[in-house]
Write a protein that holds these residues in place. Structure first.
Motif, PDB file in Angstrom:
ATOM      1  N   THR A  87      37.165  24.289  16.282  1.00 54.65           N
ATOM      2  CA  THR A  87      38.133  23.562  17.103  1.00 54.65           C
ATOM      3  C   THR A  87      39.188  22.838  16.274  1.00 54.65           C
TER       4      THR A  87
ATOM      5  N   GLU B 229      44.739  27.551  23.032  1.00 60.35           N
ATOM      6  CA  GLU B 229      43.455  27.142  23.604  1.00 60.35           C
ATOM      7  C   GLU B 229      42.509  28.328  23.731  1.00 60.35           C
TER       8      GLU B 229
ATOM      9  N   ALA C 221      40.208  28.421  20.828  1.00 63.21           N
ATOM     10  CA  ALA C 221      39.057  27.519  20.920  1.00 63.21           C
ATOM     11  C   ALA C 221      37.958  28.130  21.773  1.00 63.21           C
TER      12      ALA C 221
END
Length: 79
Positions: free
Chosen positions: A26, A66, A69
């Protein structure tokens, strides 16, 4: 009896490594989103009339970053 305890200890250390791996995974998307939003705000400050287009492009970029992630989360569960 000792084999069962060792197997449980090995299993718990593997799940701990998955959590550490996801934490490391992350870092990249977190930095990417921070840079992306910062540059968008900078662009809006320089040319306020482009704010709508910059905002739309920013949200698309955030969605793609995103996704990295989420891939890191899935990889943590798989490995």
């Amino acid at each position: 009896m000792n084999e069962i305890i060792l197997a449980q200890a090995a299993e718990s250390s593997i799940t701990g490594l998955g959590a550490i791996g996801y934490g490391i995974a992350t870092i990249g998307p977190g930095l990417g989103i921070g840079i992306l939003v910062g540059k968008t705000v900078e662009g809006m400050a320089r040319q306020p009339e482009m704010a709508g287009q910059l905002r739309t492009t920013m949200f698309l970029g955030i969605a793609f970053v995103e996704a990295l992630a989420l891939i890191g989360l899935v990889a943590g569960f798989l490995f």
